[in-house]
Design a protein around this motif. Sequence first.
Motif, short mmCIF file in Angstrom:
data_model
loop_
_atom_site.label_atom_id
_atom_site.label_comp_id
_atom_site.label_asym_id
_atom_site.label_seq_id
_atom_site.Cartn_x
_atom_site.Cartn_y
_atom_site.Cartn_z
N ILE A 10 0.90 7.49 -6.22
CA ILE A 10 1.03 8.86 -5.69
C ILE A 10 -0.03 9.77 -6.29
N ASP A 11 -0.17 9.76 -7.62
CA ASP A 11 -1.17 10.61 -8.27
C ASP A 11 -2.58 10.30 -7.76
N THR A 12 -2.90 9.01 -7.67
CA THR A 12 -4.24 8.61 -7.25
C THR A 12 -4.50 8.98 -5.80
N LEU A 13 -3.53 8.73 -4.94
CA LEU A 13 -3.69 9.03 -3.51
C LEU A 13 -3.91 10.52 -3.28
N LEU A 14 -3.11 11.36 -3.93
CA LEU A 14 -3.29 12.80 -3.77
C LEU A 14 -4.66 13.24 -4.27
N GLU A 74 -6.73 11.06 6.13
CA GLU A 74 -5.87 9.97 5.67
C GLU A 74 -6.50 9.33 4.44
N ALA A 75 -5.67 8.69 3.64
CA ALA A 75 -6.13 7.96 2.46
C ALA A 75 -5.12 6.89 2.15
N LYS A 76 -5.53 5.92 1.34
CA LYS A 76 -4.59 4.87 0.96
C LYS A 76 -4.85 4.41 -0.47
N PHE A 77 -3.83 3.80 -1.04
CA PHE A 77 -3.90 3.20 -2.36
C PHE A 77 -3.40 1.78 -2.20
N ASP A 78 -4.29 0.81 -2.40
CA ASP A 78 -3.93 -0.60 -2.27
C ASP A 78 -3.43 -1.10 -3.63
N GLN A 130 0.82 -1.20 0.00
CA GLN A 130 0.00 0.00 0.00
C GLN A 130 0.86 1.26 0.00
N LEU A 131 0.27 2.34 -0.47
CA LEU A 131 0.77 3.68 -0.20
C LEU A 131 -0.28 4.37 0.67
N LYS A 132 0.15 4.89 1.80
CA LYS A 132 -0.75 5.61 2.69
C LYS A 132 -0.30 7.06 2.79
N GLY A 133 -1.28 7.95 2.93
CA GLY A 133 -1.01 9.34 3.20
C GLY A 133 -1.79 9.77 4.41
#
Length: 580
Positions: free
Chosen positions: A70-74, A32-36, A17-20
């Motif tokens: 990164i693009d999707t999470l932002l 907060e948000a995440k991309f699995d 995952q990428l978490k922000g």
Amino acid sequence: MTSSGPLYLGFDLSTQQLKGLVVDSSLKKVQEAKFDFDADSKAFGIQKGVLVNEAEHEVFAPVALWLQAIDTLLGRLKDDGLDFNRVKGISGSGMQHGSVFWNADAEQLLSQLESDKPLQSQLDGAFAHPYSPNWQDASTQKECEEFDAILGDEHQLAYATGSKAHHRFTGPQILRFQRKYPDKYVKTHKITLVSSWIATIFLGKFAPFDISDVCGMNLWDIKAGKWNEKLLELAAGPSGVDALKKKLGDVPEDGGIHLGTVSKYFVRRHGFSEDCTVVASTGDNPSTILALPLRSNDAIVSLGTSTTFLMSTQEYKPDPATHFFNSPTTPGLYMFMLCYKNGGLAREKVRDAINAKAGVSDKNSWTEFDKHLLSTPPLAQEDASKPAHLGLYFPRPEIIPPLPVGEWHYTYDLKADKLSSAQSVLQSPEQDARIIVESQFLSLRLRSRELVSSPGKGLPPQPRRVYMVGGGSRNKAIAKVAGEVLGGSEGVFKLDVGENACALGAAYKAVWAIERAKGETFEELIGKRWREEEFVEKIADGYNAEIWERYGKVLGPFQDMENGLLEEQKHAGKGEQGLV
């Protein structure tokens, strides 16, 4: 979001995952948000975030996947209402040891990003190699043997770099990469770790390694504070040391260094302020200790499928069985880490045997296990005149100590100072509940005893606090025994930061880096603002002088048990060296 104060953004780029995560100056979580990677990515064919080449024991991830994330999470954070113009600082946490190989065009491509196009399509041509080795990779056995030998032996390597050679460490990975892909290695202009890759993307130019994460490479001489020439020479191969030094770059000592302002791409595409500062990113394990903040002489025990022990210490006493890293924020402090393969699975095996014997219908219930854990006296001694029971329970091959699958039992007669092999505990599986938990914590105490100091007047060296995280942290019976074995003058505490410890630590690092006064340490600034009551619950008393001393008397026999088994394995042609 009606407030107008500054915000700080922390990222965690892990295997799956990428978490922000966004906090304000008071450390309150705002968003907060995440991309699995498996669920949300497109066209990579990954499973659990990685690709696998089983024939060569390779595990790796496509770097383009992370750009897509990164693009999707932002975008998700923006859709949820985040005002990026309020974000004053960015930092990150990256899975340790992974490396990214950039080509000579990369920095120009980073500086010319067009805001109406996604990162992935514009940076596809920036990499000398499209994949990053994952920490699960086990392809570098030959290279690890060379690293362990180059300074004399694995003890010398551990003293210089904080760890003996490991498959996942970046130095052995670079050595294998330049042998397998010599042309790609020559075309590599810069090598970043995953953590400095995050900073590079947001900075729009190459970011340096973090002073802590660089210690996970088997290349950095920790005490000397510079690259080790012999290790660089080994990793560099025919291209030479100077070429590798240029690929790696310099390492700033300040963990809170301001690397520069965010790339124009993110200002135009997502609405970041032009004065938003990018702060050095660190590794996931160092970032974990920033989520507390962990003070010197405090310990974290992570009780998941595996067991991890983290400690902040002023002592630098490396050993091949352990890991040492510089603190990601505070000069003079080190992060000490132990990683065990056998943790929750081993305890569950004993739990299942107890439940089966008791006829418990709920196979996942810990009630019977806990009952026997607490009713069995320490070391399964009915009284002090009886032998103490010791054991090792390894349903998976272990690395600390390096032993195969097996279960071993011993008794120790304190008066005769005699250690004897045994078939089992007297009442199996009921007493196994006590012995398995004790064995796991005795191993931690044995390997950390030279690093702890007295937490108060008249107290023997031990942790000030023991923080429990992971699934096993919910078990107060296990926590009680943890305190009895390890100590903890202020007690044993359950730490609950959800699954966001790494992202939270990165966000806190950004807060500290931007808002610190001159000379103000991370521990000082964050300690004043951190709301302990939101994250911490005391679940056990910790240090009990009488019981703690009883465990102290069996540390030597426990070590003798391990070394005896290692010697047996060595003679059988299976094992490695014992403890030193």
